[in-house]
Design an enzyme around this catalytic site. Structure first.
Site: not given
Length: 316
Positions: A45, A159
């Site tokens: 991320s 993510d």
């Protein structure tokens, strides 16, 4: 047969954490000032975003840009969308391509990897080839906030923090013998608690004013639930006082994701613990507080400096 001695390879795993991720910049700056030479960097991320800037040799220029961000700039990157997520993320990645290096990961000056999640299968995906900007875009695609990224083989990627918030395992797979992990979510749950020190106050300390007084708590709840409940911050409404506002849907979802990532991180680190863990204390930063980079970077630097004695054991 005697084993040949060799220099251990040092890897850095940068964790997820939204706006708290700017702390990674402070961590990298502190390590560089200490003379730490990394052989591998990977991220999940926001960790993938900062890690890509470092791998490209762009960290200082990237840090200057991050520190220049105001609230208006942050909202300027928001390209609202009606399907798949609130934001498309195209503005951010287009800015990256224009202003920072975009190249094939295989040709990165420093070995780099990013983590994403296959939305259909739930599998962890290691991004080790192709455009570094595309890899970052997939790794930061937080469900509900950013739209998923479609790949050429029909997968939808979101993510990486959903499956591997602090990718120490990827750093090891890339050849790191010693892994430094940066965990941005370790203190999320504790932000609504008082420090334990406030619970252990002898009367002598209280008389000297060394311990702060706790606000009054509901006696019934304390009796029912035990002393540990005193660590929680209670809201006791005064006559005619309005209750505190309820969190927004986005706040609830993002806080839930943070808690999930914290639990996953603890579980995965227990199974394959990194040699050094750097844990900045950033619970006060919200999901989109990207304009508060100075706070995050300073705390990242502080946390990294605090971990240096542990790291030096492996460097000597």
């Amino acid at each position: 047969m005697a084993l040949t001695r060799r220099t251990p390879r040092l890897g850095l795993a940068l964790g997820s954490g939204s706006a708290r991720g700017w702390a990674h910049i402070g961590v990298l700056q502190a390590l560089r000032e200490e003379g730490v030479r990394l052989d591998v960097v990977c991220g999940s991320s926001i960790g993938a975003l900062v890690g890509a800037a470092y791998a490209a040799g762009e960290l200082e220029r990237f840090a200057d840009w991050v520190l220049s961000l105001g609230l208006r700039d942050v909202f300027g990157f928001m390209d609202f969308n009606l399907a798949g997520g609130m934001l498309k993320g195209d503005k951010l990645i287009a800015f990256w391509r224009r202003n920072f290096a975009d190249f094939d990961i295989e040709s990165s000056p420093l070995p780099f990897g990013a983590v994403a999640t296959d939305l259909h299968s739930g599998a962890e995906v290691w991004l080790r080839e192709g455009s570094i900007a595309d890899a970052v875009r997939a790794s930061i695609a937080l469900p509900g906030l950013f739209t998923p990224v479609a790949t050429g083989d029909g997968r939808l990627l979101v993510d990486g923090g959903l499956v591997n918030p602090v990718p120490a395992s990827l750093a090891r797979a890339m050849g790191a013998d010693i892994v430094i992990a940066v965990d941005l979510n370790s203190d999320i749950v504790h932000r609504h608690m008082y420090p334990l020190a406030l619970m252990r106050e002898p009367e002598a300390q209280r008389a000297q004013g060394a311990v702060a007084e706790l606000p009054p708590e509901p006696a019934i709840e304390l009796a029912r639930n035990g002393d540990w409940m005193r660590r929680l911050k209670f809201w006791a409404p005064a006559s005619g006082e309005a209750p505190p506002p309820r969190p927004s849907v986005l706040d609830v979802v993002m806080t839930s994701v943070n808690i999930m990532q914290m639990r996953i991180t603890r579980s995965r680190m227990a199974g394959d613990p990194p040699e050094v863990v750097i844990a900045p204390r950033l619970a006060q930063l919200g999901l989109l507080d990207f304009h508060r980079a100075d706070e995050a970077i300073a705390e990242g630097r502080r946390a990294a400096q605090a971990s240096l004695p542990q790291l030096r054991r492996f460097m000597g």
